[in-house]
Write a protein that holds these residues in place. Sequence first.
Motif, PDB file in Angstrom:
ATOM      1  N   ASN A  87       2.897  18.035 -40.803  1.00  0.00           N
ATOM      2  CA  ASN A  87       4.232  18.610 -40.967  1.00  0.00           C
ATOM      3  C   ASN A  87       4.361  20.003 -40.370  1.00  0.00           C
ATOM      4  O   ASN A  87       5.356  20.670 -40.590  1.00  0.00           O
ATOM      5  N   LEU A  88       3.345  20.423 -39.626  1.00  0.00           N
ATOM      6  CA  LEU A  88       3.392  21.727 -39.009  1.00  0.00           C
ATOM      7  C   LEU A  88       4.472  21.761 -37.937  1.00  0.00           C
ATOM      8  O   LEU A  88       4.486  20.948 -37.038  1.00  0.00           O
ATOM      9  N   SER A  89       5.382  22.664 -38.082  1.00  0.00           N
ATOM     10  CA  SER A  89       6.451  22.807 -37.105  1.00  0.00           C
ATOM     11  C   SER A  89       6.818  24.275 -37.022  1.00  0.00           C
ATOM     12  O   SER A  89       6.944  24.942 -38.035  1.00  0.00           O
ATOM     13  N   VAL A  90       6.938  24.743 -35.809  1.00  0.00           N
ATOM     14  CA  VAL A  90       7.323  26.126 -35.622  1.00  0.00           C
ATOM     15  C   VAL A  90       8.820  26.234 -35.873  1.00  0.00           C
ATOM     16  O   VAL A  90       9.609  25.511 -35.259  1.00  0.00           O
ATOM     17  N   PRO A  91       9.241  27.076 -36.811  1.00  0.00           N
ATOM     18  CA  PRO A  91      10.670  27.187 -37.087  1.00  0.00           C
ATOM     19  C   PRO A  91      11.394  27.731 -35.863  1.00  0.00           C
ATOM     20  O   PRO A  91      10.846  28.537 -35.121  1.00  0.00           O
ATOM     21  N   PRO A  92      12.620  27.246 -35.629  1.00  0.00           N
ATOM     22  CA  PRO A  92      13.344  27.735 -34.460  1.00  0.00           C
ATOM     23  C   PRO A  92      13.614  29.225 -34.582  1.00  0.00           C
ATOM     24  O   PRO A  92      13.940  29.724 -35.645  1.00  0.00           O
ATOM     25  N   ARG A  93      13.414  29.925 -33.472  1.00  0.00           N
ATOM     26  CA  ARG A  93      13.684  31.358 -33.450  1.00  0.00           C
ATOM     27  C   ARG A  93      15.174  31.574 -33.253  1.00  0.00           C
ATOM     28  O   ARG A  93      15.822  30.835 -32.521  1.00  0.00           O
ATOM     29  N   PRO A  94      15.726  32.601 -33.872  1.00  0.00           N
ATOM     30  CA  PRO A  94      17.130  32.893 -33.615  1.00  0.00           C
ATOM     31  C   PRO A  94      17.299  33.289 -32.151  1.00  0.00           C
ATOM     32  O   PRO A  94      16.533  34.089 -31.633  1.00  0.00           O
ATOM     33  N   VAL A  95      18.266  32.693 -31.508  1.00  0.00           N
ATOM     34  CA  VAL A  95      18.480  32.937 -30.091  1.00  0.00           C
ATOM     35  C   VAL A  95      19.733  33.785 -29.931  1.00  0.00           C
ATOM     36  O   VAL A  95      20.802  33.429 -30.409  1.00  0.00           O
ATOM     37  N   GLU A  96      19.572  34.898 -29.255  1.00  0.00           N
ATOM     38  CA  GLU A  96      20.690  35.822 -29.058  1.00  0.00           C
ATOM     39  C   GLU A  96      21.522  35.455 -27.828  1.00  0.00           C
ATOM     40  O   GLU A  96      22.731  35.589 -27.828  1.00  0.00           O
ATOM     41  N   ASP A  97      20.868  35.003 -26.784  1.00  0.00           N
ATOM     42  CA  ASP A  97      21.536  34.689 -25.528  1.00  0.00           C
ATOM     43  C   ASP A  97      22.309  33.375 -25.658  1.00  0.00           C
ATOM     44  O   ASP A  97      21.709  32.333 -25.917  1.00  0.00           O
ATOM     45  N   PRO A  98      23.653  33.394 -25.468  1.00  0.00           N
ATOM     46  CA  PRO A  98      24.442  32.167 -25.611  1.00  0.00           C
ATOM     47  C   PRO A  98      24.015  31.062 -24.638  1.00  0.00           C
ATOM     48  O   PRO A  98      24.015  29.887 -25.000  1.00  0.00           O
ATOM     49  N   GLN A  99      23.625  31.444 -23.437  1.00  0.00           N
ATOM     50  CA  GLN A  99      23.190  30.443 -22.467  1.00  0.00           C
ATOM     51  C   GLN A  99      21.890  29.784 -22.920  1.00  0.00           C
ATOM     52  O   GLN A  99      21.734  28.566 -22.821  1.00  0.00           O
ATOM     53  N   ARG A 101      20.920  29.551 -26.023  1.00  0.00           N
ATOM     54  CA  ARG A 101      21.276  28.754 -27.200  1.00  0.00           C
ATOM     55  C   ARG A 101      21.817  27.390 -26.764  1.00  0.00           C
ATOM     56  O   ARG A 101      21.473  26.359 -27.332  1.00  0.00           O
ATOM     57  N   GLN A 102      22.650  27.365 -25.730  1.00  0.00           N
ATOM     58  CA  GLN A 102      23.193  26.109 -25.209  1.00  0.00           C
ATOM     59  C   GLN A 102      22.082  25.237 -24.636  1.00  0.00           C
ATOM     60  O   GLN A 102      22.063  24.022 -24.843  1.00  0.00           O
ATOM     61  N   LEU A 103      21.143  25.869 -23.945  1.00  0.00           N
ATOM     62  CA  LEU A 103      20.029  25.126 -23.369  1.00  0.00           C
ATOM     63  C   LEU A 103      19.172  24.497 -24.466  1.00  0.00           C
ATOM     64  O   LEU A 103      18.781  23.334 -24.370  1.00  0.00           O
ATOM     65  N   GLU A 104      18.905  25.247 -25.529  1.00  0.00           N
ATOM     66  CA  GLU A 104      18.126  24.700 -26.636  1.00  0.00           C
ATOM     67  C   GLU A 104      18.861  23.556 -27.334  1.00  0.00           C
ATOM     68  O   GLU A 104      18.250  22.569 -27.737  1.00  0.00           O
ATOM     69  N   LEU A 105      20.170  23.687 -27.465  1.00  0.00           N
ATOM     70  CA  LEU A 105      20.968  22.615 -28.049  1.00  0.00           C
ATOM     71  C   LEU A 105      20.911  21.364 -27.168  1.00  0.00           C
ATOM     72  O   LEU A 105      20.751  20.246 -27.672  1.00  0.00           O
ATOM     73  N   LEU A 106      21.002  21.551 -25.867  1.00  0.00           N
ATOM     74  CA  LEU A 106      20.912  20.421 -24.936  1.00  0.00           C
ATOM     75  C   LEU A 106      19.556  19.732 -25.072  1.00  0.00           C
ATOM     76  O   LEU A 106      19.483  18.500 -25.170  1.00  0.00           O
TER      77      LEU A 106
END
Length: 163
Positions: A87-99, A101-106
């Motif tokens: 169950n080891l998973s690196v928690p997502p880091r808060p992303v400041e850059d909107p671009q 953030r969109q790339l991570e969502l994609l």
Amino acid sequence: MSAEFYQEYIENNRAIIARICRAYTDNEVDFQDYFQEVCLQLWKSKDNFRQQAKLSTWIYRVSLNVCLSLVRKKRQDPKELGPAVENLSVPPRPVEDPQQRQLELLYRQIRQLKEVDRALILLYLEEKSYEEMSQILGISVSNVGVKINRIKEKLKKQLHGKV
């Protein structure tokens, strides 16, 4: 592994390998494992490269095959790493850059696609020709076109309102 091999096969194609591994993993530990396994398999199979296609096409094919094999193996035996690491998973880091953030969502949406669809959309995003995608995945050029259109529609629906 020689320095020449590392430079020509790995370092010059690091971005290709990383994008494919990123699409099939959801944490940094798995990403590093997949990346390392791809590099190992490239080294083991370097003598099988017959130069009938571009080196990058062959690297895509090997990378995809390795990642798909690891995904299938993990699905068959999810406890292969043991309960402490399972169950080891690196928690997502808060992303400041909107671009970014969109790339991570994609990428998150791409990871939810079927394995072959994931491979196709990655190749599409790399601006590979339908012919090259066909060679890498072993499907017809017309099938590539049909599948790409369906995947793009599915991603649009999934991302609608989230970007």
